[in-house]
Scaffold this motif. Structure first.
Motif, PDB file in Angstrom:
ATOM      1  N   TRP A  54       6.946  -2.778  -3.192  1.00  0.00           N
ATOM      2  CA  TRP A  54       6.326  -1.791  -4.076  1.00  0.00           C
ATOM      3  C   TRP A  54       5.409  -0.842  -3.305  1.00  0.00           C
ATOM      4  N   ARG A  57       7.612   1.795  -1.907  1.00  0.00           N
ATOM      5  CA  ARG A  57       8.064   2.711  -2.952  1.00  0.00           C
ATOM      6  C   ARG A  57       6.979   3.718  -3.299  1.00  0.00           C
ATOM      7  N   GLU A 126      16.048   4.326  -1.626  1.00  0.00           N
ATOM      8  CA  GLU A 126      14.977   4.550  -2.594  1.00  0.00           C
ATOM      9  C   GLU A 126      13.991   5.598  -2.089  1.00  0.00           C
ATOM     10  N   TRP A 175      14.444  -0.562 -10.026  1.00  0.00           N
ATOM     11  CA  TRP A 175      13.348  -1.145  -9.266  1.00  0.00           C
ATOM     12  C   TRP A 175      13.548  -2.639  -9.039  1.00  0.00           C
TER      13      TRP A 175
END
Length: 209
Positions: A54, A57, A126, A175
């Protein structure tokens, strides 16, 4: 053809220094600092794998937002230049995307030891989508509004894409975390989105007629 390429290469070389001075660097520098700060637990070896994923991201989103501000040329409507608009826009894009990619890549390599597997290709897909969304949105807006505020369209586009993903059923959420059954499938969609955003950039960076 060869002479045209040589001319464009000379023009690009002459433009680099002025564009380095013209590009607004503070947004990208701030985004880079926030990205590094968010990854500090992983960099110090104190993060769980999910936190590292995360963090990467969020870092990609931040870096894309910071790069958005480079896609707006406030002088475009009142300045006549011998260089085509597409060349100036792609140089602006390259000047900010290269350092942004280096920052994200360094963070990814530093945090790779916390991953349970080797999900780097998926995370790269991503990151490309998360980061390209900002410059693509800003590039589209800059065709109509040659003001720094047009860069906010990049942030808005990123936000819209993020909100849309929240309505995807959890089974197919983009996700997904490494090791989950849907990881491979959803990342095919991530990679499929990359050429779409690149096409948007090509369309937006054309001459304004």
């Amino acid at each position: 053809m060869r002479s045209t390429v040589a001319l464009l290469a000379r023009q690009a070389a002459l433009l680099v220094a002025p564009l380095i001075r013209a590009v607004p660097w503070p947004p990208l520098l701030a985004a880079s600092a926030l990205a590094v700060a968010g990854m500090l637990p992983a960099l110090l070896g104190a993060a769980v794998p999910a936190a590292s994923v995360w963090g990467l991201r969020i870092a990609a989103l931040l870096l894309g937002a910071g790069a958005s501000f480079a896609m707006v040329d406030p002088m475009a409507p009142v300045t006549i230049t011998a260089t085509p608009r597409w060349l100036r826009q792609w140089l602006r894009f390259t000047l900010v995307v290269v350092p942004a990619a280096l920052v994200w890549g360094a963070l990814c390599l530093a945090a790779a030891s916390t991953f349970p597997a080797a999900p780097v290709p998926g995370l790269v897909g991503e990151a490309l989508v998360c980061a390209l969304g900002g410059p693509a949105g800003a590039a589209v807006a800059s065709r109509a509004v040659a003001a720094p505020a047009a860069a906010l369209a990049g942030l808005a586009f990123q936000g819209a894409l993020l909100v849309m993903t929240l309505f995807v059923p959890s089974r197919w959420s983009p996700w997904a975390l490494p090791g989950t059954p849907s990881w491979a499938v959803v990342h095919l969609a991530w990679w499929a989105a990359v050429p779409v955003l690149v096409a948007v950039l090509f369309a937006a960076n054309r001459e304004v007629r």
